[in-house]
Design a protein around this motif. Structure first.
Motif, PDB file in Angstrom:
ATOM      1  N   LEU A   1      -4.311   9.384  -0.838  1.00  0.00           N
ATOM      2  CA  LEU A   1      -3.934   8.531  -0.870  1.00  0.00           C
ATOM      3  C   LEU A   1      -3.885   7.438  -0.302  1.00  0.00           C
ATOM      4  O   LEU A   1      -3.808   6.273  -0.636  1.00  0.00           O
ATOM      5  CB  LEU A   1      -2.352   8.677  -0.882  1.00  0.00           C
ATOM      6  N   ALA A   2      -3.969   7.541   0.694  1.00  0.00           N
ATOM      7  CA  ALA A   2      -4.385   6.540   1.875  1.00  0.00           C
ATOM      8  C   ALA A   2      -5.714   5.436   1.822  1.00  0.00           C
ATOM      9  O   ALA A   2      -5.584   4.798   1.712  1.00  0.00           O
ATOM     10  CB  ALA A   2      -3.960   7.198   3.801  1.00  0.00           C
ATOM     11  N   ALA A   3      -6.515   6.696   1.564  1.00  0.00           N
ATOM     12  CA  ALA A   3      -7.661   6.005   0.646  1.00  0.00           C
ATOM     13  C   ALA A   3      -7.437   5.258  -0.256  1.00  0.00           C
ATOM     14  O   ALA A   3      -8.296   4.079  -0.292  1.00  0.00           O
ATOM     15  CB  ALA A   3      -8.614   7.319   0.821  1.00  0.00           C
ATOM     16  N   GLN A   4      -7.210   5.289  -1.482  1.00  0.00           N
ATOM     17  CA  GLN A   4      -7.135   4.942  -2.317  1.00  0.00           C
ATOM     18  C   GLN A   4      -6.319   3.509  -2.479  1.00  0.00           C
ATOM     19  O   GLN A   4      -6.186   3.000  -3.291  1.00  0.00           O
ATOM     20  CB  GLN A   4      -6.337   5.726  -4.004  1.00  0.00           C
ATOM     21  N   LEU A   5      -4.720   3.536  -1.302  1.00  0.00           N
ATOM     22  CA  LEU A   5      -3.848   2.310  -1.211  1.00  0.00           C
ATOM     23  C   LEU A   5      -4.224   2.136   0.256  1.00  0.00           C
ATOM     24  O   LEU A   5      -3.493   1.891   0.990  1.00  0.00           O
ATOM     25  CB  LEU A   5      -3.106   3.357  -1.601  1.00  0.00           C
ATOM     26  N   PRO A   6      -5.177   1.056   0.470  1.00  0.00           N
ATOM     27  CA  PRO A   6      -5.033   1.133   1.927  1.00  0.00           C
ATOM     28  C   PRO A   6      -4.390  -0.381   2.344  1.00  0.00           C
ATOM     29  O   PRO A   6      -4.078  -0.623   3.182  1.00  0.00           O
ATOM     30  CB  PRO A   6      -7.005   0.435   1.744  1.00  0.00           C
TER      31      PRO A   6
ATOM     32  N   GLY B   1     -11.358   8.079   9.295  1.00  0.00           N
ATOM     33  CA  GLY B   1     -10.998   6.736   9.612  1.00  0.00           C
ATOM     34  C   GLY B   1     -10.703   6.083   9.297  1.00  0.00           C
ATOM     35  O   GLY B   1     -10.623   4.540   9.198  1.00  0.00           O
ATOM     36  N   LEU B   2      -9.529   5.812   9.210  1.00  0.00           N
ATOM     37  CA  LEU B   2      -8.717   4.748   7.758  1.00  0.00           C
ATOM     38  C   LEU B   2      -7.495   4.445   8.642  1.00  0.00           C
ATOM     39  O   LEU B   2      -6.711   4.808   9.766  1.00  0.00           O
ATOM     40  CB  LEU B   2      -7.037   6.114   7.105  1.00  0.00           C
ATOM     41  N   SER B   3      -7.490   3.126   8.926  1.00  0.00           N
ATOM     42  CA  SER B   3      -7.047   1.793   9.621  1.00  0.00           C
ATOM     43  C   SER B   3      -5.229   2.146   9.239  1.00  0.00           C
ATOM     44  O   SER B   3      -4.319   1.719  10.384  1.00  0.00           O
ATOM     45  CB  SER B   3      -7.669   0.838   9.269  1.00  0.00           C
ATOM     46  N   ASN B   4      -5.197   2.391   8.017  1.00  0.00           N
ATOM     47  CA  ASN B   4      -3.669   1.936   7.741  1.00  0.00           C
ATOM     48  C   ASN B   4      -2.477   3.921   7.963  1.00  0.00           C
ATOM     49  O   ASN B   4      -2.000   4.092   6.979  1.00  0.00           O
ATOM     50  CB  ASN B   4      -3.966   2.222   5.732  1.00  0.00           C
ATOM     51  N   VAL B   5      -3.632   4.320   8.488  1.00  0.00           N
ATOM     52  CA  VAL B   5      -2.704   6.233   8.477  1.00  0.00           C
ATOM     53  C   VAL B   5      -2.140   6.057  10.200  1.00  0.00           C
ATOM     54  O   VAL B   5      -2.846   6.001  11.245  1.00  0.00           O
ATOM     55  CB  VAL B   5      -4.007   7.321   8.422  1.00  0.00           C
TER      56      VAL B   5
END
Length: 161
Positions: free
Chosen positions: A35-40, A61-65
């Motif tokens: 979800l985090a990858a799909q909803l940046p 490597g998700l900056s929104n997590v």
């Protein structure tokens, strides 16, 4: 009154925070990261339950997590969330975390695993269909099972002889 309206407007200008209280594989970390990858544009916050969860977050490597260390201040963690995600892939017993969030007015997205939908009492923002998984027994559990089987065979041999 006007100050309260400005505060609400500022709150809605910020991206919502989707959170999990115990980020681990069995609690649905794969879905959380997907979800985090799909909803940046959304922010994701979770309490890492174990080292593999932290390693998975780093690898993604998700900056929104944002991951937090386990802590006793559940109230403070929940206060930072706009939505609670409970995507467990195991048959869950009654999920108190669902009630904790709902009592604070936090919408909840629950998996259709075990008693999670029941805990939400029909008030969940959504019930997510998940594929339940069976995790393999750990080596120590396998050894324990083997040891119990050997003991049982020895007892049966003594009683039959």
């Amino acid at each position: 009154m006007q100050g309260q309206q400005q505060q609400q407007q500022q709150q809605w200008q910020q991206p919502p925070v989707i959170g999990m209280l115990k980020l681990s594989r069995e609690k649905g970390s794969d879905l959380f990261f997907a979800l985090a990858a799909q909803l940046p544009r959304l922010q994701f916050l979770a309490v890492a339950a174990d080292d593999p969860a932290q390693q998975a977050a780093a690898a993604a490597g998700l900056s929104n997590v944002q991951l937090l260390q386990p802590q006793a201040d559940v109230e403070g963690v929940l206060a930072r969330m706009d939505v609670l995600l409970v995507p467990s892939v195991l048959q869950e017993a009654f999920g108190l975390v669902v009630l904790d969030a709902m009592l604070r007015g936090i919408p909840v997205l629950v998996a259709d695993a075990g008693a999670l939908p029941e805990a939400a009492a029909g008030a969940a923002a959504a019930v997510l269909p998940v594929d339940l998984v069976q995790f393999p027994a750990t080596a120590s559990q396998a050894e324990l099972d083997s040891s119990e089987e050997t003991d049982l065979q020895q007892q049966q041999h003594l009683h039959s002889g």
